[in-house]
Design an enzyme around this catalytic site. Structure first.
Site, PDB file in Angstrom:
ATOM      1  N   THR A  10       2.674  -5.588 -27.246  1.00 58.51           N
ATOM      2  CA  THR A  10       2.630  -6.038 -28.646  1.00 58.51           C
ATOM      3  C   THR A  10       1.851  -7.332 -28.862  1.00 58.51           C
ATOM      4  O   THR A  10       1.625  -7.721 -30.011  1.00 58.51           O
ATOM      5  CB  THR A  10       4.062  -6.234 -29.192  1.00 58.51           C
ATOM      6  OG1 THR A  10       4.800  -7.044 -28.255  1.00 58.51           O
ATOM      7  CG2 THR A  10       4.764  -4.912 -29.406  1.00 58.51           C
ATOM      8  N   ILE A  13      -2.703  -9.966 -23.940  1.00 59.34           N
ATOM      9  CA  ILE A  13      -3.489  -9.088 -23.062  1.00 59.34           C
ATOM     10  C   ILE A  13      -3.040  -7.631 -23.211  1.00 59.34           C
ATOM     11  O   ILE A  13      -3.859  -6.709 -23.239  1.00 59.34           O
ATOM     12  CB  ILE A  13      -3.371  -9.575 -21.596  1.00 59.34           C
ATOM     13  CG1 ILE A  13      -3.966 -10.983 -21.466  1.00 59.34           C
ATOM     14  CG2 ILE A  13      -4.055  -8.609 -20.638  1.00 59.34           C
ATOM     15  CD1 ILE A  13      -3.670 -11.677 -20.123  1.00 59.34           C
ATOM     16  N   ARG A  33      10.172  -5.579 -26.166  1.00 59.77           N
ATOM     17  CA  ARG A  33      11.563  -5.692 -26.646  1.00 59.77           C
ATOM     18  C   ARG A  33      11.687  -5.569 -28.153  1.00 59.77           C
ATOM     19  O   ARG A  33      12.728  -5.148 -28.649  1.00 59.77           O
ATOM     20  CB  ARG A  33      12.137  -7.053 -26.198  1.00 59.77           C
ATOM     21  CG  ARG A  33      12.355  -7.165 -24.711  1.00 59.77           C
ATOM     22  CD  ARG A  33      12.609  -8.596 -24.309  1.00 59.77           C
ATOM     23  NE  ARG A  33      11.479  -9.453 -24.630  1.00 59.77           N
ATOM     24  CZ  ARG A  33      11.365 -10.733 -24.312  1.00 59.77           C
ATOM     25  NH1 ARG A  33      12.359 -11.329 -23.661  1.00 59.77           N
ATOM     26  NH2 ARG A  33      10.298 -11.434 -24.631  1.00 59.77           N
ATOM     27  N   ASP A  59      13.926  -4.085 -22.378  1.00 59.70           N
ATOM     28  CA  ASP A  59      13.860  -5.446 -21.835  1.00 59.70           C
ATOM     29  C   ASP A  59      13.740  -5.331 -20.322  1.00 59.70           C
ATOM     30  O   ASP A  59      14.697  -4.924 -19.637  1.00 59.70           O
ATOM     31  CB  ASP A  59      15.127  -6.218 -22.226  1.00 59.70           C
ATOM     32  CG  ASP A  59      15.090  -7.650 -21.705  1.00 59.70           C
ATOM     33  OD1 ASP A  59      14.173  -7.996 -20.937  1.00 59.70           O
ATOM     34  OD2 ASP A  59      16.003  -8.410 -22.078  1.00 59.70           O
ATOM     35  N   ASN A  86       2.063  -5.238 -17.540  1.00 58.06           N
ATOM     36  CA  ASN A  86       1.494  -6.476 -18.101  1.00 58.06           C
ATOM     37  C   ASN A  86       2.560  -7.463 -18.584  1.00 58.06           C
ATOM     38  O   ASN A  86       2.296  -8.665 -18.613  1.00 58.06           O
ATOM     39  CB  ASN A  86       0.568  -6.071 -19.265  1.00 58.06           C
ATOM     40  CG  ASN A  86       0.279  -7.224 -20.192  1.00 58.06           C
ATOM     41  OD1 ASN A  86      -0.547  -8.082 -19.895  1.00 58.06           O
ATOM     42  ND2 ASN A  86       0.989  -7.274 -21.316  1.00 58.06           N
ATOM     43  N   TYR A 148       6.153 -19.162 -10.731  1.00 58.98           N
ATOM     44  CA  TYR A 148       5.157 -18.349 -11.446  1.00 58.98           C
ATOM     45  C   TYR A 148       4.035 -17.921 -10.490  1.00 58.98           C
ATOM     46  O   TYR A 148       3.735 -16.734 -10.354  1.00 58.98           O
ATOM     47  CB  TYR A 148       4.575 -19.111 -12.638  1.00 58.98           C
ATOM     48  CG  TYR A 148       3.623 -18.263 -13.445  1.00 58.98           C
ATOM     49  CD1 TYR A 148       4.085 -17.431 -14.454  1.00 58.98           C
ATOM     50  CD2 TYR A 148       2.252 -18.259 -13.167  1.00 58.98           C
ATOM     51  CE1 TYR A 148       3.203 -16.628 -15.176  1.00 58.98           C
ATOM     52  CE2 TYR A 148       1.374 -17.464 -13.876  1.00 58.98           C
ATOM     53  CZ  TYR A 148       1.857 -16.658 -14.882  1.00 58.98           C
ATOM     54  OH  TYR A 148       0.999 -15.855 -15.580  1.00 58.98           O
ATOM     55  N   LYS A 152       3.197 -14.139  -8.929  1.00 64.43           N
ATOM     56  CA  LYS A 152       1.907 -13.470  -9.128  1.00 64.43           C
ATOM     57  C   LYS A 152       1.208 -13.207  -7.776  1.00 64.43           C
ATOM     58  O   LYS A 152       0.469 -12.227  -7.636  1.00 64.43           O
ATOM     59  CB  LYS A 152       1.018 -14.309 -10.057  1.00 64.43           C
ATOM     60  CG  LYS A 152       1.569 -14.424 -11.485  1.00 64.43           C
ATOM     61  CD  LYS A 152       1.738 -13.062 -12.151  1.00 64.43           C
ATOM     62  CE  LYS A 152       2.077 -13.174 -13.622  1.00 64.43           C
ATOM     63  NZ  LYS A 152       2.240 -11.856 -14.285  1.00 64.43           N
ATOM     64  N   VAL A 181      -6.028 -17.303 -21.008  1.00 63.67           N
ATOM     65  CA  VAL A 181      -6.391 -16.357 -22.063  1.00 63.67           C
ATOM     66  C   VAL A 181      -5.650 -16.772 -23.332  1.00 63.67           C
ATOM     67  O   VAL A 181      -4.465 -17.127 -23.274  1.00 63.67           O
ATOM     68  CB  VAL A 181      -5.967 -14.912 -21.692  1.00 63.67           C
ATOM     69  CG1 VAL A 181      -6.603 -13.908 -22.664  1.00 63.67           C
ATOM     70  CG2 VAL A 181      -6.349 -14.576 -20.261  1.00 63.67           C
ATOM     71  N   THR A 183      -3.455 -16.213 -26.025  1.00 68.00           N
ATOM     72  CA  THR A 183      -2.417 -15.230 -26.361  1.00 68.00           C
ATOM     73  C   THR A 183      -1.204 -16.012 -26.884  1.00 68.00           C
ATOM     74  O   THR A 183      -1.314 -17.202 -27.153  1.00 68.00           O
ATOM     75  CB  THR A 183      -1.981 -14.441 -25.101  1.00 68.00           C
ATOM     76  OG1 THR A 183      -1.304 -15.342 -24.214  1.00 68.00           O
ATOM     77  CG2 THR A 183      -3.160 -13.825 -24.353  1.00 68.00           C
TER      78      THR A 183
HETATM   79  N1  NAP Z   1      -2.285 -15.984 -21.262  1.00 66.60           N
HETATM   80  C1  NAP Z   1      -2.716 -16.420 -20.092  1.00 66.60           C
HETATM   81  O1  NAP Z   1      -3.340 -17.502 -19.988  1.00 66.60           O
HETATM   82  C2  NAP Z   1      -2.445 -15.601 -18.846  1.00 66.60           C
HETATM   83  C3  NAP Z   1      -3.200 -15.905 -17.709  1.00 66.60           C
HETATM   84  C4  NAP Z   1      -3.000 -15.163 -16.545  1.00 66.60           C
HETATM   85  C5  NAP Z   1      -2.075 -14.140 -16.520  1.00 66.60           C
HETATM   86  N2  NAP Z   1      -1.338 -13.875 -17.645  1.00 66.60           N
HETATM   87  C6  NAP Z   1      -0.362 -12.768 -17.539  1.00 66.60           C
HETATM   88  O2  NAP Z   1      -0.704 -11.780 -18.491  1.00 66.60           O
HETATM   89  C7  NAP Z   1       0.452 -11.042 -18.880  1.00 66.60           C
HETATM   90  C8  NAP Z   1       0.528 -10.964 -20.381  1.00 66.60           C
HETATM   91  O3  NAP Z   1       0.604 -12.279 -20.896  1.00 66.60           O
HETATM   92  P1  NAP Z   1       0.098 -12.692 -22.335  1.00 66.60           P
HETATM   93  O4  NAP Z   1      -0.619 -13.969 -22.161  1.00 66.60           O
HETATM   94  O5  NAP Z   1      -0.576 -11.547 -23.020  1.00 66.60           O
HETATM   95  O6  NAP Z   1       1.507 -13.019 -23.023  1.00 66.60           O
HETATM   96  P2  NAP Z   1       2.061 -12.844 -24.533  1.00 66.60           P
HETATM   97  O7  NAP Z   1       0.950 -12.939 -25.524  1.00 66.60           O
HETATM   98  O8  NAP Z   1       3.198 -13.819 -24.637  1.00 66.60           O
HETATM   99  O9  NAP Z   1       2.644 -11.348 -24.554  1.00 66.60           O
HETATM  100  C9  NAP Z   1       3.724 -10.985 -23.732  1.00 66.60           C
HETATM  101  C10 NAP Z   1       4.109  -9.533 -23.995  1.00 66.60           C
HETATM  102  O10 NAP Z   1       5.124  -9.179 -23.050  1.00 66.60           O
HETATM  103  C11 NAP Z   1       6.309  -8.720 -23.744  1.00 66.60           C
HETATM  104  N3  NAP Z   1       7.467  -9.134 -22.957  1.00 66.60           N
HETATM  105  C12 NAP Z   1       7.820 -10.400 -22.578  1.00 66.60           C
HETATM  106  N4  NAP Z   1       8.969 -10.380 -21.882  1.00 66.60           N
HETATM  107  C13 NAP Z   1       9.359  -9.069 -21.811  1.00 66.60           C
HETATM  108  C14 NAP Z   1      10.489  -8.408 -21.247  1.00 66.60           C
HETATM  109  N5  NAP Z   1      11.487  -9.091 -20.650  1.00 66.60           N
HETATM  110  N6  NAP Z   1      10.573  -7.063 -21.347  1.00 66.60           N
HETATM  111  C15 NAP Z   1       9.591  -6.368 -21.970  1.00 66.60           C
HETATM  112  N7  NAP Z   1       8.514  -6.937 -22.534  1.00 66.60           N
HETATM  113  C16 NAP Z   1       8.403  -8.273 -22.471  1.00 66.60           C
HETATM  114  C17 NAP Z   1       6.202  -9.362 -25.140  1.00 66.60           C
HETATM  115  O11 NAP Z   1       6.856  -8.617 -26.171  1.00 66.60           O
HETATM  116  P3  NAP Z   1       8.424  -8.827 -26.567  1.00 66.60           P
HETATM  117  O12 NAP Z   1       8.639 -10.299 -26.714  1.00 66.60           O
HETATM  118  O13 NAP Z   1       8.633  -8.045 -27.829  1.00 66.60           O
HETATM  119  O14 NAP Z   1       9.202  -8.212 -25.436  1.00 66.60           O
HETATM  120  C18 NAP Z   1       4.689  -9.296 -25.368  1.00 66.60           C
HETATM  121  O15 NAP Z   1       4.317  -8.007 -25.805  1.00 66.60           O
HETATM  122  C19 NAP Z   1       1.647 -11.767 -18.222  1.00 66.60           C
HETATM  123  O16 NAP Z   1       2.039 -11.057 -17.078  1.00 66.60           O
HETATM  124  C20 NAP Z   1       1.072 -13.136 -17.867  1.00 66.60           C
HETATM  125  O17 NAP Z   1       1.752 -13.713 -16.764  1.00 66.60           O
HETATM  126  C21 NAP Z   1      -1.512 -14.568 -18.798  1.00 66.60           C
END
Ligand code: NAP
Length: 257
Positions: A10, A13, A33, A59, A86, A148, A152, A181, A183
């Site tokens: 939602t 990424i 969730r 969840d 993801n 963290y 990873k 990224v 987000t």
């Molecule tokens: N942004 C960065 O700089 C970055 C860099 C490297 C790696 N990453 C990795 O990329 C991935 C995505 O991150 P993002 O930056 O896109 O984060 P984001 O924008 O915060 O999105 C997180 C997504 O995960 C869902 N989520 C979180 N906890 C959950 C749970 N317990 N059960 C099911 N769904 C869950 C959230 O929806 P709900 O809250 O509705 O559940 C949301 O859809 C992560 O694994 C993160 O570690 C991010």
């Protein structure tokens, strides 16, 4: 028509994966969730691209949530061709600043859920002789950086090992290692981003396009940006002790997640 299941679809990424895969004509299973947000996303992607978008509220920090998604992945009558693990989050603070409950929740979502969902998906994929898994890790996997980074690093090691074990089966696995990224990630974790230089930020849509390209080329680890490829090349030759000191001291509140 093929089907892709994306956890954490939602926002950020995951949402970029959903947009791109829907535009390419894949049916989707969207997992997060927040049911209302999932339904809105499913309707929008169906209306825009004419694909079927199924919603699974789960969840992944709970056994029930993991089992629900694993059961969907194991359903032989409605096969999933591509799994994108993801869903993830950050905890603000250094080691011992973060509560044990939050540390354990991170391991559950980043490691246990990834293990169980990858296994459910690849068992079914191996029977069919085809399929793909993208496990979203981070460049933080390559530096000592609290739970963290450690979680990873597990994702990268696990995915590379599983990819080797399943070589020749028709099932591809790839760990995706993004840098910063834009987000909801940092805001959700209560982390400031003012000190991160503009050039370090990646665009989620471009990241996903590069990642899918790397998956098609059969890579088992993808660092889909030249800037971060160079940085991670340098990290490999810096002694671990020095790297750990730098990583622990430098911009910790703002470091690559
Ligand atoms: N942004 C960065 O700089 C970055 C860099 C490297 C790696 N990453 C990795 O990329 C991935 C995505 O991150 P993002 O930056 O896109 O984060 P984001 O924008 O915060 O999105 C997180 C997504 O995960 C869902 N989520 C979180 N906890 C959950 C749970 N317990 N059960 C099911 N769904 C869950 C959230 O929806 P709900 O809250 O509705 O559940 C949301 O859809 C992560 O694994 C993160 O570690 C991010």
């Amino acid at each position: 028509m093929t089907t892709a299941l994306i956890t954490g679809s939602t926002a950020g990424i995951g949402a970029a994966f959903a947009r791109r895969l829907a535009a390419d004509g894949h049916n989707l299973v969207l997992v997060a969730r927040d049911t209302r947000r999932l339904r809105e996303q499913a309707t929008e992607l169906h209306d825009r691209h004419g694909i079927e978008a199924e919603v699974v509220t789960a969840d992944l920090a709970t056994d029930d949530g993991i089992e629900t998604v694993a059961a969907r992945l194991a359903d032989r009558r409605n096969p999933v061709d591509l799994l994108v693990n993801n869903a993830g989050f950050g905890n603000k603070g250094r080691y011992l600043d973060v509560s044990m409950a939050d540390e354990l929740m991170m391991l559950k979502v980043h490691c246990e859920a990834v293990l169980r969902l990858t296994s459910a998906a690849t068992e079914a994929m191996r029977e069919r002789g085809r399929g793909g898994v993208v496990n979203v890790a981070s460049v933080a996997a390559f530096v000592p950086r609290g739970t963290y980074g450690a979680s990873k690093a597990w994702v990268v090691q696990f995915t590379q090992g599983a990819a080797k074990d399943l070589a020749g089966s028709g099932v591809r696995l790839m760990a995706l290692c993004p840098g910063f990224v834009r987000t909801e990630f940092h805001q959700r974790a209560g982390m400031g981003t003012d000190n991160i230089p503009g050039w370090m930020w990646l665009d989620a849509d471009k990241l996903v396009a590069a990642a899918l390209n790397d998956l098609a080329r059969g890579k088992s680890v993808s660092i889909p940006d030249p800037r971060y490829k160079v940085m991670m090349g340098v990290v490999k030759v810096v002694p671990r002790g020095l790297l750990g000191g730098l990583s622990s001291r430098t911009g910790r509140k703002y470091g690559p997640q």
